[in-house]
Enzyme design. Structure first.
Site, PDB file in Angstrom:
ATOM      1  N   CYS A  68      13.554 -28.730  29.710  1.00  0.00           N
ATOM      2  CA  CYS A  68      14.190 -27.687  30.606  1.00  0.00           C
ATOM      3  C   CYS A  68      14.291 -26.164  30.086  1.00  0.00           C
ATOM      4  CB  CYS A  68      15.424 -28.241  31.219  1.00  0.00           C
ATOM      5  SG  CYS A  68      15.227 -29.583  32.144  1.00  0.00           S
TER       6      CYS A  68
ATOM      7  N   LYS B  95      23.271 -44.244  34.687  1.00  0.00           N
ATOM      8  CA  LYS B  95      21.894 -44.390  35.387  1.00  0.00           C
ATOM      9  C   LYS B  95      21.059 -43.800  34.717  1.00  0.00           C
ATOM     10  CE  LYS B  95      18.683 -44.104  38.597  1.00  0.00           C
ATOM     11  NZ  LYS B  95      17.303 -43.671  37.963  1.00  0.00           N
ATOM     12  N   HIS B  96      20.244 -44.285  33.967  1.00  0.00           N
ATOM     13  CA  HIS B  96      19.082 -43.757  33.162  1.00  0.00           C
ATOM     14  C   HIS B  96      17.689 -43.651  33.996  1.00  0.00           C
ATOM     15  CE1 HIS B  96      17.819 -41.597  29.746  1.00  0.00           C
ATOM     16  NE2 HIS B  96      18.453 -42.153  28.926  1.00  0.00           N
TER      17      HIS B  96
ATOM     18  N   GLY C 220      18.528 -33.183  35.196  1.00  0.00           N
ATOM     19  CA  GLY C 220      17.053 -33.692  36.009  1.00  0.00           C
ATOM     20  C   GLY C 220      16.778 -32.240  36.687  1.00  0.00           C
TER      21      GLY C 220
ATOM     22  N   TRP D  31      14.314 -38.869  31.276  1.00  0.00           N
ATOM     23  CA  TRP D  31      13.538 -39.443  30.469  1.00  0.00           C
ATOM     24  C   TRP D  31      13.432 -38.582  29.183  1.00  0.00           C
ATOM     25  CZ3 TRP D  31       9.611 -36.319  30.155  1.00  0.00           C
ATOM     26  CH2 TRP D  31       9.091 -35.602  31.465  1.00  0.00           C
TER      27      TRP D  31
ATOM     28  N   GLU E  59      22.748 -30.088  35.079  1.00  0.00           N
ATOM     29  CA  GLU E  59      21.872 -29.174  34.254  1.00  0.00           C
ATOM     30  C   GLU E  59      20.619 -29.690  34.758  1.00  0.00           C
ATOM     31  OE1 GLU E  59      19.130 -28.624  32.192  1.00  0.00           O
ATOM     32  OE2 GLU E  59      19.774 -29.993  30.870  1.00  0.00           O
TER      33      GLU E  59
END
Length: 464
Positions: free
Chosen positions: A271, A163-164, A215, A139, A237
């Site tokens: 990240c 697939k969000h 994620g 997100w 990632e």
């Protein structure tokens, strides 16, 4: 056949993190609906792979145009669903447009046949698309994370299903509409409104050829395990606890400004955001004073207000988890220099926070703090700085600030264990540069020529 075992999620809710009010509920796809969508995308691949690079180029340029034409509306959607300040949301969309143009202009060159001399009369390497790729996306950058995968995947001749994250389904469906508005063939890209428990079944589908995930490390391990069990390629990632070295010859004021900018970008939910600041003893006090001053100058509030520096975090539970990490670190001896409290506001706010006195065993030392919290460390030598910087399970990004460029380059190239190291700037992704990490920050690369070649069959052809 797909078998979506244990999935009880019938609706997904988007909640405005500024007001904590429900924006909209979305009905999740049923098992049969998800199977039909995947089948249509697989069928679309059969014709999409035959389209010339020049035709794919025009489609990507059309997609760039739609992104720019619709950027105000899309930015408002990002702000509402996950709390990003408006100017950052607009910047994210412009970057998506850039990556579409980059691969439109360079994709054919990146995937052109490469002749190789051998004993045969002719031998070359050809790059052929794999098929339908599953993207599992987070997100925090709800458009950029998708487009940095989608643009090269489409240019290579692949199709994709997304697939969000459950809290940004509005963004997921908006991307699907963008692809349609840009005039791309039907079903080359579709959104799957499914929960996390259904991902394994999608990976195992014979119609899905590979998977990419951005994620958390636990999510990455689960996806890599599922993909490995059916021998399918995956690119991951994952998280990061990015160290920044502030050397004794650095421009302290400039370093402090850039480090704060990196730490507070997207309310600290990046990240590759700077998280650990490892400072030489001789300049520690000066850097600490400048860094804390800039952190305290940041204003948090309404993400639609141009004066707001940082908006709320994406969800209340994420804010509370971050505060728990700060509190646990303080309980073990860390000191709060500024921030470190939950404001009396309705939204998922957390103030810019600085900790020092960090030691091994504390969450601030061992874990990724995914929010506007910075950890300061004092060191005496380059060797000590590198030791602390590398003493982490992560290896995504890192930075070095110094007036001696050769010294910085040496530490960046030979010392720091990370996929990306920037000297005298903070880490940022760029379509022209490969992006990714090592250790528990994942594997594989996105962007540049390396990214577009992740999801192709690197085929050797020999003619005798």
């Amino acid at each position: 056949m797909l078998n979506f075992k244990g999935e009880k999620l019938n609706t997904m809710r988007s909640v405005n993190p500024f007001t904590n009010q429900v924006i909209q509920s979305y009905r999740a796809h049923s098992d049969d609906e998800a199977k039909r969508i995947i089948k249509t995308v697989d069928l679309a691949f059969k014709s999409w792979r035959k389209i010339s690079f020049e035709e794919r180029k025009m489609h990507l340029l059309n997609l760039e145009k739609e992104l720019l034409d619709q950027q105000e509306m899309l930015a408002d959607l990002i702000v509402t669903e996950m709390g990003k300040v408006k100017k950052e949301a607009l910047g994210e969309l412009k970057k998506c447009a850039w990556v579409c143009r980059y691969y439109a202009e360079n994709g054919a060159h990146f995937l052109a046949n490469e002749p190789i001399e051998s004993d045969a009369s002719e031998s070359f390497v050809s790059f052929q698309p794999l098929g339908t790729i599953l993207a599992v996306m987070p997100w925090n950058f709800p458009f950029w994370q998708v487009f940095r995968f989608l643009a090269p995947a489409l240019m290579a001749g692949n199709t994709a299903v997304l697939k969000h994250a459950s809290n940004v389904q509005g963004c997921s469906l908006a991307i699907e509409r963008l692809v349609k508005d840009a005039g791309l063939p039907a079903n080359v890209f579709r959104s799957l409104l499914i929960g996390g428990k259904s991902v394994k079944a999608v990976i195992e589908s014979s119609k899905v050829k590979a998977v990419t995930l951005t994620g958390s490390t636990p999510a990455g391990k689960a996806v890599a395990s599922a993909a490995g069990s059916v021998l399918k390629k995956s690119v991951l990632e994952l998280g990061g606890s990015d160290p920044y070295l502030i050397l004794d010859d650095a421009d302290i004021e400039e370093a402090a400004k850039l480090c704060v900018s990196s730490r507070l970008l997207n309310a600290g939910q990046s990240c590759i955001g700077a998280k650990r600041f490892i400072v030489m003893e001789s300049v520690y006090d000066a850097f600490r004073e400048a860094f804390v001053r800039h952190m305290e100058e940041a204003s948090f509030g309404d993400p639609t207000d141009e004066k707001t520096t940082i908006g709320p975090m994406a969800r209340i539970d994420l804010r509370n988890e971050l505060h728990g990490q700060v509190s646990a670190s303080v309980a073990k001896g860390a000191k709060i220099v500024c921030g470190g409290f939950i404001p009396e506001l309705a939204g998922a706010f957390y103030p810019p926070t600085v900790l020092d006195g960090i030691e091994p065993g504390m969450p601030a030392y061992e874990e990724e703090l995914f929010g506007p919290v910075a950890s300061l460390f004092k060191v005496k030598t380059d060797e000590e700085a590198i030791k602390i910087a590398n003493d982490t399970v992560f290896g995504l990004g890192a930075g070095v600030f110094t007036s001696n460029v050769e010294r910085g380059k040496l530490l960046a190239e030979k010392g720091l264990e990370a996929g990306c190291v920037f000297v005298n700037d903070f880490v940022k992704s760029d379509p022209r540069l490969p992006f990714g990490g090592i250790k528990e920050s994942g594997f594989g690369r996105e962007l540049s020529v390396f990214g577009i070649r992740e999801f192709v069959n690197i085929k050797t052809v020999v003619v005798k």
